[in-house]
Design a protein around this motif. Structure first.
Motif, PDB file in Angstrom:
ATOM      1  N   ARG A  23      31.192  62.121   4.748  1.00 24.04           N
ATOM      2  CA  ARG A  23      31.443  63.203   3.954  1.00 24.04           C
ATOM      3  C   ARG A  23      32.335  64.122   4.590  1.00 24.04           C
ATOM      4  NH1 ARG A  23      26.132  64.492   0.607  1.00 24.04           N
ATOM      5  NH2 ARG A  23      27.272  66.079  -0.550  1.00 24.04           N
ATOM      6  N   GLY A  24      32.381  64.401   5.815  1.00 22.99           N
ATOM      7  CA  GLY A  24      33.036  65.325   6.561  1.00 22.99           C
ATOM      8  C   GLY A  24      34.494  64.861   6.919  1.00 22.99           C
ATOM      9  N   PRO A  25      34.778  63.886   7.159  1.00 22.67           N
ATOM     10  CA  PRO A  25      36.147  63.382   7.770  1.00 22.67           C
ATOM     11  C   PRO A  25      37.277  64.013   6.952  1.00 22.67           C
ATOM     12  CG  PRO A  25      34.654  61.964   8.521  1.00 22.67           C
ATOM     13  CD  PRO A  25      33.842  62.716   7.271  1.00 22.67           C
ATOM     14  N   VAL A  30      34.040  57.316   2.350  1.00 21.85           N
ATOM     15  CA  VAL A  30      32.302  57.697   2.427  1.00 21.85           C
ATOM     16  C   VAL A  30      31.748  56.166   2.111  1.00 21.85           C
ATOM     17  CG1 VAL A  30      30.413  58.686   1.531  1.00 21.85           C
ATOM     18  CG2 VAL A  30      32.420  60.138   1.825  1.00 21.85           C
ATOM     19  N   LYS A  50      22.974  59.378  13.821  1.00 19.94           N
ATOM     20  CA  LYS A  50      23.895  59.977  14.611  1.00 19.94           C
ATOM     21  C   LYS A  50      23.436  60.359  16.015  1.00 19.94           C
ATOM     22  CE  LYS A  50      24.276  63.081  11.707  1.00 19.94           C
ATOM     23  NZ  LYS A  50      23.591  62.726  10.452  1.00 19.94           N
ATOM     24  N   ILE A  86      33.865  65.559  -3.301  1.00 16.40           N
ATOM     25  CA  ILE A  86      33.416  64.684  -2.419  1.00 16.40           C
ATOM     26  C   ILE A  86      31.998  64.287  -2.783  1.00 16.40           C
ATOM     27  CG2 ILE A  86      32.636  66.722  -1.181  1.00 16.40           C
ATOM     28  CD1 ILE A  86      33.124  63.079   0.285  1.00 16.40           C
ATOM     29  N   TYR A  87      30.968  65.264  -3.509  1.00 17.08           N
ATOM     30  CA  TYR A  87      29.743  65.189  -3.989  1.00 17.08           C
ATOM     31  C   TYR A  87      29.548  64.147  -4.998  1.00 17.08           C
ATOM     32  CZ  TYR A  87      25.095  65.949  -5.551  1.00 17.08           C
ATOM     33  OH  TYR A  87      23.506  66.102  -5.900  1.00 17.08           O
ATOM     34  N   THR A  90      30.614  60.445  -3.894  1.00 19.00           N
ATOM     35  CA  THR A  90      29.663  60.047  -3.120  1.00 19.00           C
ATOM     36  C   THR A  90      28.269  59.608  -3.907  1.00 19.00           C
ATOM     37  OG1 THR A  90      30.240  61.504  -1.164  1.00 19.00           O
ATOM     38  CG2 THR A  90      27.817  60.513  -1.102  1.00 19.00           C
ATOM     39  N   TYR A 168      37.556  62.479  11.629  1.00 20.80           N
ATOM     40  CA  TYR A 168      37.048  63.879  11.737  1.00 20.80           C
ATOM     41  C   TYR A 168      38.112  64.941  11.999  1.00 20.80           C
ATOM     42  CZ  TYR A 168      32.257  62.577  10.670  1.00 20.80           C
ATOM     43  OH  TYR A 168      31.003  62.310  10.075  1.00 20.80           O
ATOM     44  N   TYR A 190      41.474  67.905   0.903  1.00 23.19           N
ATOM     45  CA  TYR A 190      40.835  68.579   2.117  1.00 23.19           C
ATOM     46  C   TYR A 190      41.842  69.544   2.881  1.00 23.19           C
ATOM     47  CZ  TYR A 190      36.382  65.986   2.258  1.00 23.19           C
ATOM     48  OH  TYR A 190      34.947  65.489   1.971  1.00 23.19           O
TER      49      TYR A 190
END
Length: 207
Positions: A23-25, A30, A50, A86-87, A90, A168, A190
């Motif tokens: 989700r962060g990259p 995703v 992770k 993104i939310y 996903t 990332y 982003y």
């Protein structure tokens, strides 16, 4: 590790664990994974994906595929992320992963991703990827699949270093954006990508 799955397993029922990676990259999809184990499978994971090394994850990935009754993998693409946010993108991938199962399950466990509209119980506690076996397994699958995708992008676009930073927003990745421009696999909503859109796409440009 907690086993909230146990109450279902004791009745001979199966449950699904889901989690996502990426989700962060700034680039790439995703990846959402869904894992269903046979009742009373002995847990062989102790923590979130992770916190394992790449070699440990690769070993566990193979073990999960051997032990599971079913594993599904779905993606939220960069375009979906731009269109839905993104939310929501996903979450839609979560629903797709569940629909891909070849059989029904009695309950769903996720890592803090509420899923509405299902006719079975959904449990979405925080840190489920550290505390719920099926979710931890899904975390490993999602992470391994996504890392392998980004390594392939690293071969295709060696100047960006995807094989190391996995998309990332590292210093090297930001510098590559400034130097070489934005790829079609980047998420244009982003901020670091949006700020470099003036450089244009290297491929897949749409008029």
């Amino acid at each position: 590790m907690e086993l909230p799955e146990r109450e279902y397993w004791e009745r001979g029922e199966v449950v699904a664990g889901l989690d996502e990676a990426g989700r962060g990259p700034l680039a790439g999809p995703v990846v959402v994974a869904c894992v269903v184990f046979p009742p009373n499978t002995k847990p062989f994971l102790e923590r979130d994906s992770k916190k394992y090394s790449p070699a440990q994850r690769a070993f566990l990935f193979k073990k999960i595929l051997r032990k599971a009754l079913a594993v599904t993998v779905t993606f939220a693409t960069p375009r979906e992320i731009e269109e839905l946010n993104i939310y929501r993108a996903t979450r839609e991938a979560y629903y797709r992963a569940l629909k891909m199962l070849p059989f029904g399950v009695s309950a769903v466990f996720t890592d803090y991703m509420p899923l509405k509209g299902l006719d079975i119980p959904v449990f979405s506690p925080p840190k489920a990827d550290e505390n719920i076996f099926s979710v931890a397994a899904a975390s490993v699958v999602a992470k391994v699949v996504r890392d392998r995708i980004m390594e392939l992008y690293g071969r295709r676009f060696p100047q960006y270093g995807f094989e190391s930073h996995k998309g990332y927003p590292t210093k090297g990745h930001i510098e590559a954006l400034k130097t070489f421009g934005v790829l079609d696999i980047h998420r244009r909503n982003y901020k670091p990508v949006r700020e470099n859109l003036k450089s244009g796409f290297l491929f897949g440009d749409r008029k």
